[in-house]
Design a protein around this motif. Structure first.
Motif, short mmCIF file in Angstrom:
data_model
loop_
_atom_site.label_atom_id
_atom_site.label_comp_id
_atom_site.label_asym_id
_atom_site.label_seq_id
_atom_site.Cartn_x
_atom_site.Cartn_y
_atom_site.Cartn_z
N UNK A 14 11.93 0.54 -11.24
CA UNK A 14 11.60 0.45 -10.03
C UNK A 14 12.54 -0.46 -9.20
N UNK A 15 12.45 -0.16 -7.91
CA UNK A 15 13.39 -1.12 -6.89
C UNK A 15 12.39 -1.86 -6.28
N UNK A 16 13.04 -3.16 -5.61
CA UNK A 16 11.99 -4.05 -4.82
C UNK A 16 11.29 -3.35 -3.48
N UNK A 17 12.06 -2.33 -3.19
CA UNK A 17 11.56 -1.61 -1.88
C UNK A 17 10.53 -0.64 -2.09
N UNK A 18 10.19 -0.48 -3.40
CA UNK A 18 8.96 0.57 -3.82
C UNK A 18 7.64 0.08 -3.63
N UNK A 19 6.63 0.68 -2.70
CA UNK A 19 5.67 0.10 -2.51
C UNK A 19 4.46 1.35 -2.68
N UNK A 20 3.44 1.15 -3.00
CA UNK A 20 2.16 2.19 -3.11
C UNK A 20 2.03 2.39 -1.65
N UNK A 21 1.59 3.64 -1.46
CA UNK A 21 1.00 4.05 -0.08
C UNK A 21 -0.37 3.57 0.04
N UNK A 22 -0.65 3.30 1.27
CA UNK A 22 -2.03 2.57 1.62
C UNK A 22 -2.88 3.65 1.84
N UNK A 23 -3.47 4.24 0.74
CA UNK A 23 -4.60 5.32 0.72
C UNK A 23 -5.61 4.91 -0.58
N UNK A 24 -6.75 4.99 0.15
CA UNK A 24 -7.82 4.79 -1.08
C UNK A 24 -8.73 6.08 -0.79
N UNK A 25 -9.07 6.69 -2.11
CA UNK A 25 -9.79 8.02 -2.21
C UNK A 25 -10.57 7.97 -3.51
N UNK A 26 -11.65 8.55 -3.59
CA UNK A 26 -12.10 9.09 -4.86
C UNK A 26 -11.88 10.47 -5.41
N UNK A 27 -11.18 10.24 -6.57
CA UNK A 27 -10.62 11.45 -7.17
C UNK A 27 -11.58 12.35 -8.07
N UNK A 28 -12.63 11.67 -8.57
CA UNK A 28 -13.59 12.18 -9.36
C UNK A 28 -13.27 12.12 -10.87
#
Length: 215
Positions: A156-170
């Motif tokens: 990974x690189x320093x700029x790699x960030x997770x998306x700001x999404x929250x959801x139930x997958x089931x």
């Protein structure tokens, strides 16, 4: 506790098939833990350790893509060579609909759990894994769910960030628990599921699942 490693993977397409989708293939919105483990084992596998997936970070927006693919309708018998039966795939093809993911990127966070956790072994296998990742080496080409969906990998690189999404997958497939004695009558693998949830772009894998499957 073993060492924790991070691996970035990305690709043009992905298909992590939901087990409840029997005919038409429909992908989970996120990579499954078993798929992540398969990627790591494709890069480095040794009987001296196990990969345990801790979390999966989604780096790009979730996009679906629909295609039609040719697939065979039945399973080819394993003894077809011995029985000298002819099998022609052209006579057994079906068009099946697949809902895949498009333009995906993830960071896999995993623990390397050693069977004999000495400092020497930790340093040896950690160095081996990092060297293979940096050189792009793998035992077989890892893929994103199906072999048609090849991937690229790197650290990974320093700029790699997770998306700001929250959801139930089931319910999501975690892994299969195999019987202690595969030769026993009616022995079969038991699938284990967990209630998956994406929390600000991160899928966390519950630790208790490993205790149940390994136990």
């Amino acid at each position: 506790m073993g060492q924790i490693f991070q691996l970035k993977v990305w690709g043009e397409y992905a298909l992590f098939t939901r087990v409840e989708a029997k005919v038409e293939r429909v992908s989970y919105p996120v990579m499954t833990p078993s798929a992540a483990r398969g990627i790591l084992e494709g890069i480095l596998w040794k009987p001296e350790f196990k990969w345990r997936i801790k979390s999966i970070h989604v780096l790009k927006p979730i996009q679906y893509y629909s295609i039609l693919r040719n697939e065979v309708a039945s399973i080819v018998p394993s003894n077809i060579a011995a029985s000298r039966r002819d099998y022609f795939t052209d006579d057994d093809r079906q068009l099946r609909h697949s809902i895949m993911l498009r333009d995906v990127a993830y960071i896999i966070m995993a623990e390397m759990q050693l069977m004999n956790p000495t400092m020497e072994n930790q340093m040896k296998y950690a160095s081996m894994f990092l060297r293979r990742v940096n050189k792009g080496q793998c035992f077989h080409r890892p893929y994103l769910g199906t072999r048609e969906c090849s991937l690229h990998f790197s650290l990974p690189e320093d700029e790699d960030q997770a998306i700001p999404v929250t959801m139930d997958i089931g319910p999501m497939l975690f892994d299969l628990k195999y019987p202690a004695d595969p030769g026993q009558k009616n022995a079969h693998a038991i699938p284990y599921f967990f209630d998956a949830k994406l929390d600000r772009g991160v899928l966390h894998v519950p630790e208790y699942l490993y205790k149940e499957v390994d136990g």
